[in-house]
Design a protein around this motif. Structure first.
Motif, PDB file in Angstrom:
ATOM      1  N   LEU A  78     -35.620 -11.451  63.582  1.00 47.52           N
ATOM      2  CA  LEU A  78     -34.643 -12.384  63.171  1.00 47.52           C
ATOM      3  C   LEU A  78     -34.169 -12.566  61.868  1.00 47.52           C
ATOM      4  O   LEU A  78     -35.066 -12.912  61.224  1.00 47.52           O
ATOM      5  CB  LEU A  78     -35.346 -13.571  63.982  1.00 47.52           C
ATOM      6  N   LYS A  79     -32.981 -12.551  61.618  1.00 48.02           N
ATOM      7  CA  LYS A  79     -32.611 -12.902  60.162  1.00 48.02           C
ATOM      8  C   LYS A  79     -32.092 -14.116  60.293  1.00 48.02           C
ATOM      9  O   LYS A  79     -32.208 -15.103  59.294  1.00 48.02           O
ATOM     10  CB  LYS A  79     -31.512 -12.037  59.584  1.00 48.02           C
ATOM     11  N   GLU A  80     -31.226 -14.739  61.266  1.00 47.52           N
ATOM     12  CA  GLU A  80     -30.447 -15.659  61.254  1.00 47.52           C
ATOM     13  C   GLU A  80     -30.691 -16.328  62.829  1.00 47.52           C
ATOM     14  O   GLU A  80     -30.528 -15.869  63.711  1.00 47.52           O
ATOM     15  CB  GLU A  80     -29.035 -15.511  61.096  1.00 47.52           C
ATOM     16  N   VAL A 117     -36.050 -16.987  58.154  1.00 44.62           N
ATOM     17  CA  VAL A 117     -34.900 -16.904  59.178  1.00 44.62           C
ATOM     18  C   VAL A 117     -34.084 -17.951  58.494  1.00 44.62           C
ATOM     19  O   VAL A 117     -34.479 -19.031  58.252  1.00 44.62           O
ATOM     20  CB  VAL A 117     -35.377 -17.135  60.405  1.00 44.62           C
TER      21      VAL A 117
END
Lengths: 159, 137
Positions: free
Chosen positions: A101-103, A140
């Motif tokens: 997950l990045k965002e 994140v």
């Protein structure tokens, strides 16, 4: 495998109007993933989610722990995905089980006693804050944004 | 951008526009016109003429045969107005989503078809879905 996770969102109503219309059309989503333990084992809720899915879109409903591996399934290959969770704890658990997950988008987290209302549609308690801090620690980016045209607001100042 | 005007009796138009904003956010070139209990044909005509864009609009009216519908149709002789009767929330959403992709007449036909599909007895659809599910598993 070339599926793209376009939006990962916490929304305790899961699939509803703001998601099905507001987000799906704006960022051209092709497949919805609902990662929720309660929904995944309740045939009535599965049915409601399937009916709420806009025509032309695929839907996958899975337990939280499988959220990470869903992106490798054949049914989502090449698709632009919107993934929904109903709580901050579920997102944490998904990440700990391998979801990259990045965002993270925060849409709706309903008020209940003991929670603090931080925006019109978002109320959090100390557990949520703890989950968000943990996710921030995993690098994140977390933003509150109900609809695509709303201004995103970073979670930092609330936790 | 094709202008969309919702016109209805009482507060319905205003509330439809407000509600669609909840789902899609505020939309440009989306207007509402109310016909209040004390108002008549001339009031409504004036309201429409005041906000109508010269390139025309798609008008969603609440009910065919009602004053908003009658006035809108009368004005369509004079102005490029396309009138859709039986306005509901799914129709307004479809109109907003697709208005950039087609001209007003095509949009009217498209939204008409979507509107018809939006009305159905939901319980049988729901039980069919459950049956399928059980069959699948």
């Amino acid at each position: 495998m070339t599926s793209q996770l376009r939006l990962v969102r916490i929304d305790d109503r899961l699939i509803h109007g703001q998601v099905a219309i507001g987000w799906v059309k704006t960022i051209k989503i092709q497949h919805l993933v609902v990662a929720d333990d309660a929904v995944a084992k309740d045939s009535m809720q599965i049915c409601l989610m399937e009916m709420a899915t806009p025509p032309g879109l695929g839907i996958t409903i899975c337990p939280v722990a499988e959220a990470g591996s869903v992106c490798n399934r054949e049914e989502v290959d090449g698709k632009r995905i919107l993934m929904l969770f109903s709580s901050s704890g579920d997102v944490c658990r998904a990440v700990e089980n391998g979801l990259f997950l990045k965002e993270l988008n925060i849409g709706g987290m309903r008020y209940s006693p003991g929670k603090k209302q931080i925006t019109k549609a978002v109320a959090i308690d100390e557990h949520d804050a703890e989950h968000f801090r943990k996710l921030l620690g995993y690098k994140v980016k977390i933003q509150i944004q109900m609809l695509p045209m709303d201004e995103p607001v970073d979670i930092q100042k609330y936790i | 951008m094709t202008q969309i005007i919702v016109a209805a009796h009482g507060d319905l138009a205003q509330e439809l526009v407000k509600t669609v904003g909840m789902i899609m956010g505020n939309q440009p070139d989306l207007e509402h016109i109310s016909l209040e209990a004390h108002e008549g044909i001339e009031d409504l005509r004036r309201k429409i003429e005041t906000i109508l864009k010269p390139e025309g609009c798609l008008m969603l009216v609440d009910m065919f045969g009602g004053t908003p519908s009658n006035v809108a149709l009368a004005l369509s002789h004079q102005y490029p107005i396309r009138v859709l009767a039986g306005a509901n929330l799914p129709m307004l959403i479809e109109a907003l989503v697709h208005r950039a992709l087609m001209d007003i007449a095509q949009l009217a036909r498209f939204v008409e078809a979507k509107g018809k599909k939006s009305i159905f007895y939901a319980n049988p659809a729901f039980s069919n879905c459950s049956c399928e599910k059980e069959g699948d598993e």
